[in-house]
Design a protein around this motif. Structure first.
Motif, PDB file in Angstrom:
ATOM      1  N   THR A  73      17.099 -60.408-111.896  1.00  0.00           N
ATOM      2  CA  THR A  73      16.887 -59.007-112.196  1.00  0.00           C
ATOM      3  C   THR A  73      15.810 -58.899-113.269  1.00  0.00           C
ATOM      4  N   MET A  74      14.772 -58.129-113.003  1.00  0.00           N
ATOM      5  CA  MET A  74      13.716 -57.913-113.990  1.00  0.00           C
ATOM      6  C   MET A  74      14.191 -56.919-115.037  1.00  0.00           C
ATOM      7  N   VAL A  75      13.733 -57.089-116.259  1.00  0.00           N
ATOM      8  CA  VAL A  75      14.055 -56.159-117.333  1.00  0.00           C
ATOM      9  C   VAL A  75      12.768 -55.639-117.953  1.00  0.00           C
ATOM     10  N   ASP A  76      12.850 -54.450-118.532  1.00  0.00           N
ATOM     11  CA  ASP A  76      11.696 -53.860-119.203  1.00  0.00           C
ATOM     12  C   ASP A  76      11.700 -54.126-120.705  1.00  0.00           C
ATOM     13  N   THR A  77      12.881 -54.375-121.251  1.00  0.00           N
ATOM     14  CA  THR A  77      12.997 -54.648-122.681  1.00  0.00           C
ATOM     15  C   THR A  77      13.815 -55.914-122.883  1.00  0.00           C
ATOM     16  N   LEU A  78      13.555 -56.585-123.971  1.00  0.00           N
ATOM     17  CA  LEU A  78      14.266 -57.820-124.301  1.00  0.00           C
ATOM     18  C   LEU A  78      15.250 -57.535-125.430  1.00  0.00           C
ATOM     19  N   ALA A  79      16.524 -57.695-125.142  1.00  0.00           N
ATOM     20  CA  ALA A  79      17.572 -57.407-126.121  1.00  0.00           C
ATOM     21  C   ALA A  79      17.747 -58.579-127.081  1.00  0.00           C
ATOM     22  N   ASP A  80      17.912 -58.287-128.354  1.00  0.00           N
ATOM     23  CA  ASP A  80      18.122 -59.323-129.361  1.00  0.00           C
ATOM     24  C   ASP A  80      19.443 -60.051-129.131  1.00  0.00           C
ATOM     25  N   GLY A  81      19.430 -61.381-129.354  1.00  0.00           N
ATOM     26  CA  GLY A  81      20.634 -62.190-129.310  1.00  0.00           C
ATOM     27  C   GLY A  81      21.284 -62.334-127.942  1.00  0.00           C
ATOM     28  N   ARG A  82      20.540 -62.172-126.880  1.00  0.00           N
ATOM     29  CA  ARG A  82      21.143 -62.131-125.551  1.00  0.00           C
ATOM     30  C   ARG A  82      20.919 -63.379-124.697  1.00  0.00           C
ATOM     31  N   TYR A  83      19.854 -64.116-124.906  1.00  0.00           N
ATOM     32  CA  TYR A  83      19.429 -65.149-123.967  1.00  0.00           C
ATOM     33  C   TYR A  83      19.751 -66.569-124.449  1.00  0.00           C
ATOM     34  N   ASP A  84      20.177 -67.401-123.506  1.00  0.00           N
ATOM     35  CA  ASP A  84      20.465 -68.806-123.789  1.00  0.00           C
ATOM     36  C   ASP A  84      19.202 -69.652-123.783  1.00  0.00           C
ATOM     37  N   ALA A  85      18.225 -69.234-122.994  1.00  0.00           N
ATOM     38  CA  ALA A  85      16.978 -69.987-122.877  1.00  0.00           C
ATOM     39  C   ALA A  85      15.839 -69.051-122.516  1.00  0.00           C
ATOM     40  N   VAL A  86      14.644 -69.419-122.966  1.00  0.00           N
ATOM     41  CA  VAL A  86      13.420 -68.730-122.582  1.00  0.00           C
ATOM     42  C   VAL A  86      12.473 -69.814-122.088  1.00  0.00           C
ATOM     43  N   ILE A  87      11.925 -69.606-120.894  1.00  0.00           N
ATOM     44  CA  ILE A  87      10.945 -70.532-120.342  1.00  0.00           C
ATOM     45  C   ILE A  87       9.655 -69.754-120.139  1.00  0.00           C
ATOM     46  N   LEU A  88       8.637 -70.102-120.905  1.00  0.00           N
ATOM     47  CA  LEU A  88       7.330 -69.466-120.768  1.00  0.00           C
ATOM     48  C   LEU A  88       6.554 -70.258-119.720  1.00  0.00           C
ATOM     49  N   ALA A  89       6.529 -69.741-118.495  1.00  0.00           N
ATOM     50  CA  ALA A  89       5.932 -70.473-117.383  1.00  0.00           C
ATOM     51  C   ALA A  89       4.615 -69.874-116.902  1.00  0.00           C
ATOM     52  N   VAL A  90       4.260 -68.708-117.388  1.00  0.00           N
ATOM     53  CA  VAL A  90       2.995 -68.068-117.039  1.00  0.00           C
ATOM     54  C   VAL A  90       2.360 -67.530-118.310  1.00  0.00           C
ATOM     55  N   ALA A  91       1.043 -67.489-118.329  1.00  0.00           N
ATOM     56  CA  ALA A  91       0.333 -67.050-119.528  1.00  0.00           C
ATOM     57  C   ALA A  91      -0.123 -65.597-119.422  1.00  0.00           C
ATOM     58  N   HIS A  92       0.671 -64.757-118.777  1.00  0.00           N
ATOM     59  CA  HIS A  92       0.337 -63.335-118.702  1.00  0.00           C
ATOM     60  C   HIS A  92       0.273 -62.760-120.106  1.00  0.00           C
ATOM     61  N   ARG A  93      -0.574 -61.755-120.287  1.00  0.00           N
ATOM     62  CA  ARG A  93      -0.772 -61.159-121.605  1.00  0.00           C
ATOM     63  C   ARG A  93       0.537 -60.704-122.236  1.00  0.00           C
ATOM     64  N   GLU A  94       1.441 -60.125-121.427  1.00  0.00           N
ATOM     65  CA  GLU A  94       2.707 -59.631-121.962  1.00  0.00           C
ATOM     66  C   GLU A  94       3.512 -60.741-122.631  1.00  0.00           C
ATOM     67  N   PHE A  95       3.437 -61.937-122.093  1.00  0.00           N
ATOM     68  CA  PHE A  95       4.158 -63.063-122.679  1.00  0.00           C
ATOM     69  C   PHE A  95       3.361 -63.694-123.821  1.00  0.00           C
ATOM     70  N   ALA A  96       2.065 -63.767-123.670  1.00  0.00           N
ATOM     71  CA  ALA A  96       1.223 -64.345-124.715  1.00  0.00           C
ATOM     72  C   ALA A  96       1.279 -63.520-125.995  1.00  0.00           C
ATOM     73  N   ASP A  97       1.543 -62.216-125.863  1.00  0.00           N
ATOM     74  CA  ASP A  97       1.634 -61.337-127.039  1.00  0.00           C
ATOM     75  C   ASP A  97       2.942 -61.513-127.807  1.00  0.00           C
ATOM     76  N   LEU A  98       3.934 -62.161-127.221  1.00  0.00           N
ATOM     77  CA  LEU A  98       5.207 -62.389-127.911  1.00  0.00           C
ATOM     78  C   LEU A  98       5.038 -63.502-128.942  1.00  0.00           C
ATOM     79  N   THR A  99       5.570 -63.305-130.113  1.00  0.00           N
ATOM     80  CA  THR A  99       5.522 -64.340-131.144  1.00  0.00           C
ATOM     81  C   THR A  99       6.754 -65.226-131.040  1.00  0.00           C
ATOM     82  N   ALA A 100       6.675 -66.388-131.638  1.00  0.00           N
ATOM     83  CA  ALA A 100       7.827 -67.296-131.659  1.00  0.00           C
ATOM     84  C   ALA A 100       9.001 -66.639-132.376  1.00  0.00           C
TER      85      ALA A 100
END
Length: 70
Positions: A14-41
């Protein structure tokens, strides 16, 4: 571009539009789309649970900011 319904049908995700704090067990950055590249560690750590893993396939973030990369 594949729409939300196709992604759910093809991958069971399921795609989401917002990322909720404290919700995810893992994040895999597999594409370098701008939306992901703009996220900080720091932002990625906030959306993750305390014992989570961030894996950066595309080396978007500094190596010392993630748990693993290629």
């Amino acid at each position: 571009m594949v729409n939300r319904h196709e992604i759910r049908r093809l991958y069971g995700c399921t795609m989401v539009d917002t990322l909720a704090d404290g919700r995810y067990d893992a994040v895999i950055l597999a594409v370098a789309h701008r939306e992901f590249a703009d996220l900080t560690a720091e932002r990625l750590r906030r959306i993750c649970k305390p014992a989570s893993v961030i894996y950066d396939v595309k080396n978007i973030l500094p190596r010392d900011a993630v748990d693993g990369s290629l």
